[in-house]
Scaffold this active site. Structure first.
Site, PDB file in Angstrom:
ATOM      1  N   ALA A 193       5.757   4.527   8.493  1.00 29.85           N
ATOM      2  CA  ALA A 193       6.216   3.481   9.699  1.00 29.85           C
ATOM      3  C   ALA A 193       6.050   2.210   9.252  1.00 29.85           C
ATOM      4  CB  ALA A 193       5.488   3.836  10.735  1.00 29.85           C
TER       5      ALA A 193
ATOM      6  N   GLU B 296       0.822  -1.048  -0.075  1.00 27.97           N
ATOM      7  CA  GLU B 296       0.111  -0.005  -0.040  1.00 27.97           C
ATOM      8  C   GLU B 296       0.938   1.382   0.192  1.00 27.97           C
ATOM      9  OE1 GLU B 296      -3.144   0.388  -0.287  1.00 27.97           O
ATOM     10  OE2 GLU B 296      -3.541  -1.746  -0.258  1.00 27.97           O
TER      11      GLU B 296
ATOM     12  N   THR C  74      11.439   3.189   0.583  1.00 24.74           N
ATOM     13  CA  THR C  74      11.202   4.470   0.113  1.00 24.74           C
ATOM     14  C   THR C  74      12.239   5.365   1.173  1.00 24.74           C
ATOM     15  OG1 THR C  74       9.772   6.367   0.457  1.00 24.74           O
ATOM     16  CG2 THR C  74       9.311   4.394   1.781  1.00 24.74           C
ATOM     17  N   ASP C  75      12.432   6.484   0.801  1.00 32.30           N
ATOM     18  CA  ASP C  75      13.223   7.424   1.495  1.00 32.30           C
ATOM     19  C   ASP C  75      12.413   8.149   2.737  1.00 32.30           C
ATOM     20  OD1 ASP C  75      11.469   9.291   0.327  1.00 32.30           O
ATOM     21  OD2 ASP C  75      12.911  10.430  -0.738  1.00 32.30           O
ATOM     22  N   GLU C  76      11.038   7.724   2.696  1.00 36.77           N
ATOM     23  CA  GLU C  76      10.303   8.368   3.783  1.00 36.77           C
ATOM     24  C   GLU C  76      10.502   7.893   5.155  1.00 36.77           C
ATOM     25  OE1 GLU C  76       6.076   9.172   2.926  1.00 36.77           O
ATOM     26  OE2 GLU C  76       6.382   9.618   0.882  1.00 36.77           O
TER      27      GLU C  76
ATOM     28  N   TYR D 209       2.113   5.122   6.594  1.00 40.37           N
ATOM     29  CA  TYR D 209       2.698   4.421   5.507  1.00 40.37           C
ATOM     30  C   TYR D 209       4.256   4.417   5.735  1.00 40.37           C
ATOM     31  CZ  TYR D 209       5.256   4.343   1.036  1.00 40.37           C
ATOM     32  OH  TYR D 209       6.216   4.196   0.154  1.00 40.37           O
TER      33      TYR D 209
ATOM     34  N   LYS E 186       6.497   1.015   6.100  1.00 38.49           N
ATOM     35  CA  LYS E 186       7.872   0.604   5.487  1.00 38.49           C
ATOM     36  C   LYS E 186       8.954   0.517   6.167  1.00 38.49           C
ATOM     37  CE  LYS E 186       7.963   0.201   1.486  1.00 38.49           C
ATOM     38  NZ  LYS E 186       7.913  -0.802   0.360  1.00 38.49           N
TER      39      LYS E 186
HETATM   40  P1  NAD Z   1       1.394   1.186  -6.576  1.00 44.19           P
HETATM   41  O1  NAD Z   1       0.461   1.491  -5.304  1.00 44.19           O
HETATM   42  O2  NAD Z   1       1.515   1.712  -7.738  1.00 44.19           O
HETATM   43  O3  NAD Z   1       1.271  -0.301  -6.845  1.00 44.19           O
HETATM   44  C1  NAD Z   1       1.352  -1.278  -5.690  1.00 44.19           C
HETATM   45  C2  NAD Z   1       1.121  -2.721  -6.208  1.00 44.19           C
HETATM   46  O4  NAD Z   1       0.814  -3.707  -5.211  1.00 44.19           O
HETATM   47  C3  NAD Z   1      -0.248  -2.613  -6.847  1.00 44.19           C
HETATM   48  O5  NAD Z   1      -0.108  -3.454  -8.055  1.00 44.19           O
HETATM   49  C4  NAD Z   1      -1.087  -3.600  -5.864  1.00 44.19           C
HETATM   50  O6  NAD Z   1      -2.165  -4.191  -6.705  1.00 44.19           O
HETATM   51  C5  NAD Z   1       0.033  -4.602  -5.313  1.00 44.19           C
HETATM   52  N1  NAD Z   1      -0.367  -4.921  -3.821  1.00 44.19           N
HETATM   53  C6  NAD Z   1      -0.797  -4.088  -2.847  1.00 44.19           C
HETATM   54  N2  NAD Z   1      -1.128  -5.014  -1.850  1.00 44.19           N
HETATM   55  C7  NAD Z   1      -0.961  -6.366  -2.343  1.00 44.19           C
HETATM   56  C8  NAD Z   1      -1.252  -7.389  -1.478  1.00 44.19           C
HETATM   57  N3  NAD Z   1      -1.252  -7.514  -0.576  1.00 44.19           N
HETATM   58  N4  NAD Z   1      -0.588  -8.624  -2.143  1.00 44.19           N
HETATM   59  C9  NAD Z   1      -0.280  -8.503  -3.450  1.00 44.19           C
HETATM   60  N5  NAD Z   1      -0.210  -7.479  -4.312  1.00 44.19           N
HETATM   61  C10 NAD Z   1      -0.352  -5.998  -3.401  1.00 44.19           C
HETATM   62  O7  NAD Z   1       2.850   1.412  -5.757  1.00 44.19           O
HETATM   63  P2  NAD Z   1       4.243   2.139  -6.257  1.00 44.19           P
HETATM   64  O8  NAD Z   1       4.164   3.463  -6.274  1.00 44.19           O
HETATM   65  O9  NAD Z   1       4.551   1.391  -7.860  1.00 44.19           O
HETATM   66  O10 NAD Z   1       5.394   1.446  -5.255  1.00 44.19           O
HETATM   67  C11 NAD Z   1       5.857   0.348  -5.214  1.00 44.19           C
HETATM   68  C12 NAD Z   1       6.921   0.279  -4.077  1.00 44.19           C
HETATM   69  O11 NAD Z   1       7.907   1.119  -4.301  1.00 44.19           O
HETATM   70  C13 NAD Z   1       6.132   0.164  -2.869  1.00 44.19           C
HETATM   71  O12 NAD Z   1       6.625  -0.707  -2.071  1.00 44.19           O
HETATM   72  C14 NAD Z   1       6.609   1.404  -2.464  1.00 44.19           C
HETATM   73  O13 NAD Z   1       6.442   1.654  -1.133  1.00 44.19           O
HETATM   74  C15 NAD Z   1       7.883   1.785  -3.152  1.00 44.19           C
HETATM   75  N6  NAD Z   1       8.220   3.107  -3.580  1.00 44.19           N
HETATM   76  C16 NAD Z   1       7.505   4.051  -4.172  1.00 44.19           C
HETATM   77  C17 NAD Z   1       7.936   5.120  -4.500  1.00 44.19           C
HETATM   78  C18 NAD Z   1       7.017   6.094  -5.212  1.00 44.19           C
HETATM   79  O14 NAD Z   1       7.373   7.288  -5.640  1.00 44.19           O
HETATM   80  N7  NAD Z   1       5.826   5.687  -5.877  1.00 44.19           N
HETATM   81  C19 NAD Z   1       9.073   5.707  -4.227  1.00 44.19           C
HETATM   82  C20 NAD Z   1       9.876   4.928  -3.413  1.00 44.19           C
HETATM   83  C21 NAD Z   1       9.501   3.720  -3.132  1.00 44.19           C
HETATM   84  O1  DAU Z   2       9.329   9.817  -1.152  1.00 42.46           O
HETATM   85  C1  DAU Z   2       8.942   8.554  -1.667  1.00 42.46           C
HETATM   86  C2  DAU Z   2       7.365   8.432  -1.443  1.00 42.46           C
HETATM   87  O2  DAU Z   2       6.819   9.376  -2.575  1.00 42.46           O
HETATM   88  C3  DAU Z   2       6.849   6.978  -1.820  1.00 42.46           C
HETATM   89  O3  DAU Z   2       7.237   6.032  -0.741  1.00 42.46           O
HETATM   90  C4  DAU Z   2       5.281   7.256  -1.819  1.00 42.46           C
HETATM   91  O4  DAU Z   2       4.706   5.850  -2.161  1.00 42.46           O
HETATM   92  C5  DAU Z   2       4.639   7.995  -2.965  1.00 42.46           C
HETATM   93  O5  DAU Z   2       3.258   8.046  -2.634  1.00 42.46           O
HETATM   94  C6  DAU Z   2       5.533   9.395  -2.610  1.00 42.46           C
HETATM   95  O6  DAU Z   2       5.114  10.107  -1.118  1.00 42.46           O
HETATM   96  P1  DAU Z   2       4.565  11.378  -1.317  1.00 42.46           P
HETATM   97  O7  DAU Z   2       3.430  11.730  -0.123  1.00 42.46           O
HETATM   98  O8  DAU Z   2       5.689  12.421  -1.085  1.00 42.46           O
HETATM   99  O9  DAU Z   2       3.703  11.715  -2.587  1.00 42.46           O
HETATM  100  P2  DAU Z   2       2.333  12.356  -3.164  1.00 42.46           P
HETATM  101  O10 DAU Z   2       2.341  12.372  -4.649  1.00 42.46           O
HETATM  102  O11 DAU Z   2       1.084  11.867  -2.498  1.00 42.46           O
HETATM  103  O12 DAU Z   2       2.627  13.776  -2.385  1.00 42.46           O
HETATM  104  C7  DAU Z   2       3.783  14.596  -3.061  1.00 42.46           C
HETATM  105  C8  DAU Z   2       3.658  16.139  -2.357  1.00 42.46           C
HETATM  106  O13 DAU Z   2       2.453  16.894  -2.972  1.00 42.46           O
HETATM  107  C9  DAU Z   2       3.325  15.736  -0.648  1.00 42.46           C
HETATM  108  O14 DAU Z   2       4.241  16.928  -0.302  1.00 42.46           O
HETATM  109  C10 DAU Z   2       1.845  16.115  -0.441  1.00 42.46           C
HETATM  110  C11 DAU Z   2       1.553  17.194  -1.678  1.00 42.46           C
HETATM  111  N1  DAU Z   2       0.324  17.028  -2.160  1.00 42.46           N
HETATM  112  C12 DAU Z   2      -0.084  15.673  -2.753  1.00 42.46           C
HETATM  113  C13 DAU Z   2      -1.466  15.336  -3.213  1.00 42.46           C
HETATM  114  C14 DAU Z   2      -1.880  14.045  -3.403  1.00 42.46           C
HETATM  115  C15 DAU Z   2      -0.634  17.984  -2.469  1.00 42.46           C
HETATM  116  O15 DAU Z   2      -0.132  19.225  -2.115  1.00 42.46           O
HETATM  117  N2  DAU Z   2      -1.743  18.034  -3.048  1.00 42.46           N
HETATM  118  C16 DAU Z   2      -2.201  16.727  -3.236  1.00 42.46           C
HETATM  119  O16 DAU Z   2      -3.368  16.506  -3.846  1.00 42.46           O
END
Ligand code: NAD
Ligand code: DAU
Length: 350
Positions: free
Chosen positions: A158, A85, A131-133, A156, A160
């Site tokens: 926490a 998630e 993630t860097d979070e 989220y 990760k």
């Molecule tokens: P996403 O939400 O787009 O995709 C997550 C995928 O996991 C989906 O296909 C979902 O169906 C699947 N999934 C969720 N729960 C599941 C379960 N219980 N069993 C099997 N599959 C399940 O996520 P994303 O943005 O592609 O992120 C992928 C990974 O990279 C995550 O672990 C996230 O923490 C990490 N990450 C994301 C970002 C970012 O900016 N998006 C940055 C750094 C790290």
């Molecule tokens: O840093 C890596 C993380 O980046 C990943 O681990 C997460 O999975 C990914 O969702 C992302 O987290 P953020 O919370 O940084 O991403 P998000 O796109 O939700 O938000 C980016 C920034 O924009 C954040 O400071 C919140 C702000 N924001 C976000 C939304 C959705 C807004 O101001 N308005 C919005 O509607």
């Protein structure tokens, strides 16, 4: 022949990783295990769906018996674990989903890998994508390094952080051959339009308000998703067991400045008067526990493994906006929910 399980490959980053591995390594068998939550979309993988070295498996990593049986059946050599998630705002509304998938699901995968690899860790690898979070929030200066202490603030991050600790514990305690990367914010094609950039592109398309949290002063370090996938490839193949690598773009933007760039490019591409999209910016209540600034130092990855980002941000955002504008059907299917029918159409009769 290597058998690699990629979890969460129907999602945003996972689909780019799966595509890279399927195309680049025809000798590998790539298995995509995904539950197809709202974020999982098999349309992301249409182009590799029928590749002879790719197989989709519908399943939930939270189901320990299912995961153990799957590993016993396929005897994977490697795991690249992305299923999670992933949206901070959803974690604030419903933390338990995050605890189950991100923590319990990860432990189920670790247990299954440990069981089938017991006594023979040669050429095996459990790669956990994080993630860097987990490092918390920076002030105006400084960077996150691989040894920055963990300080997560949202449910989220926490969850990760917990999964990262557990992955390292399985290495320390059982010798499981693990590797971890912590990446900054990704952007690019196929991202679910709940995250900032695709949400705002879609809202501009529909002339809807652009909700900026707080004053828009929070800073994120943006990396094009294909560069993240390339980093995962390098780390999976060349990183030493037990190591952690930070991945980032050295590309920091305040949210408000980033949004103004998106507005400007959208106006140009849609043929609107300059300034049209910016009028949609609406300041709304801040996200609870909103981290001020993330910034990654990725010099370990660059110096030791030779990875670096391939794109400048201006190029990446241009490609990204083009992708969403050229893939209106994808966006419409995702926002209407129609994409969830794709599984039945593709796999319903099998
Ligand atoms: P996403 O939400 O787009 O995709 C997550 C995928 O996991 C989906 O296909 C979902 O169906 C699947 N999934 C969720 N729960 C599941 C379960 N219980 N069993 C099997 N599959 C399940 O996520 P994303 O943005 O592609 O992120 C992928 C990974 O990279 C995550 O672990 C996230 O923490 C990490 N990450 C994301 C970002 C970012 O900016 N998006 C940055 C750094 C790290
Ligand atoms: O840093 C890596 C993380 O980046 C990943 O681990 C997460 O999975 C990914 O969702 C992302 O987290 P953020 O919370 O940084 O991403 P998000 O796109 O939700 O938000 C980016 C920034 O924009 C954040 O400071 C919140 C702000 N924001 C976000 C939304 C959705 C807004 O101001 N308005 C919005 O509607």
């Amino acid at each position: 022949m290597k058998k690699i399980l990629i979890t969460g490959a129907a999602g945003f980053i996972g689909s780019h990783v799966a595509r890279l591995f399927v195309n680049k390594y025809p000798d590998y068998e790539i298995y995509n295990l995904d539950k197809l939550t709202y974020a999982g979309n098999l349309e992301n993988l249409k182009d590799i769906d029928k590749a002879p070295n790719y197989q989709f498996i519908l399943g939930d990593i939270v189901n320990s018996d299912f995961v153990m049986n799957l590993f016993k059946e396929h005897k994977f050599d490697g795991v690249i674990h992305l299923a999670a998630e992933s949206h901070v705002d959803r974690s604030i509304e419903n933390p338990m989903e995050f605890i189950m998938t991100n923590i319990v699901g990860t432990v189920n995968l670790l247990n299954a890998a440990k069981t089938i690899w017991e006594g023979d860790y040669e050429d095996k690898r459990f790669y956990h994508v994080s993630t860097d979070e987990v490092y918390g929030s920076l002030g105006n200066e400084g960077f996150f390094y691989e040894d920055t202490p963990y300080d997560p603030h949202s449910p989220y991050s926490a969850s990760k952080a917990s999964s990262d600790h557990l992955v390292r514990a399985y290495n320390d305690t059982y010798g499981l051959p693990v590797i971890i990367s912590n990446c900054s914010n990704n952007y690019g094609p196929n991202q679910f339009p709940e995250k900032l950039i695709p949400l705002f592109i879609n809202n501009i398309r529909h002339n809807k308000p652009l909700p900026v949290y707080g004053k828009g002063e929070n800073v994120r370090d943006w990396l094009y998703v294909i560069d993240h996938a390339a980093a995962i490839d390098v780390i999976y193949h060349k990183g030493a067991t037990g190591e952690t690598f930070n991945i980032g773009g050295h590309n920091e933007w305040t949210n408000i400045d980033l949004i103004k760039v998106v507005c400007k490019v959208m106006d140009k591409k849609l043929g609107h008067e300059p300034g049209t999209s910016e009028k949609l910016i609406t300041f709304v209540t801040d996200r609870a526990g909103h981290d001020l600034r993330y910034a990654i130092d990725s010099s370990k990855l660059q110096n030791e493994l030779g990875w670096k980002p391939s794109l400048q941000f201006e190029e990446g955002i241009d490609l990204t906006i083009d992708w969403y504008l050229n893939n209106e059907e994808w966006l419409n299917n995702v926002t209407s929910g129609n994409y969830q029918k794709y599984y039945d159409e593709m796999y319903g009769n099998r």
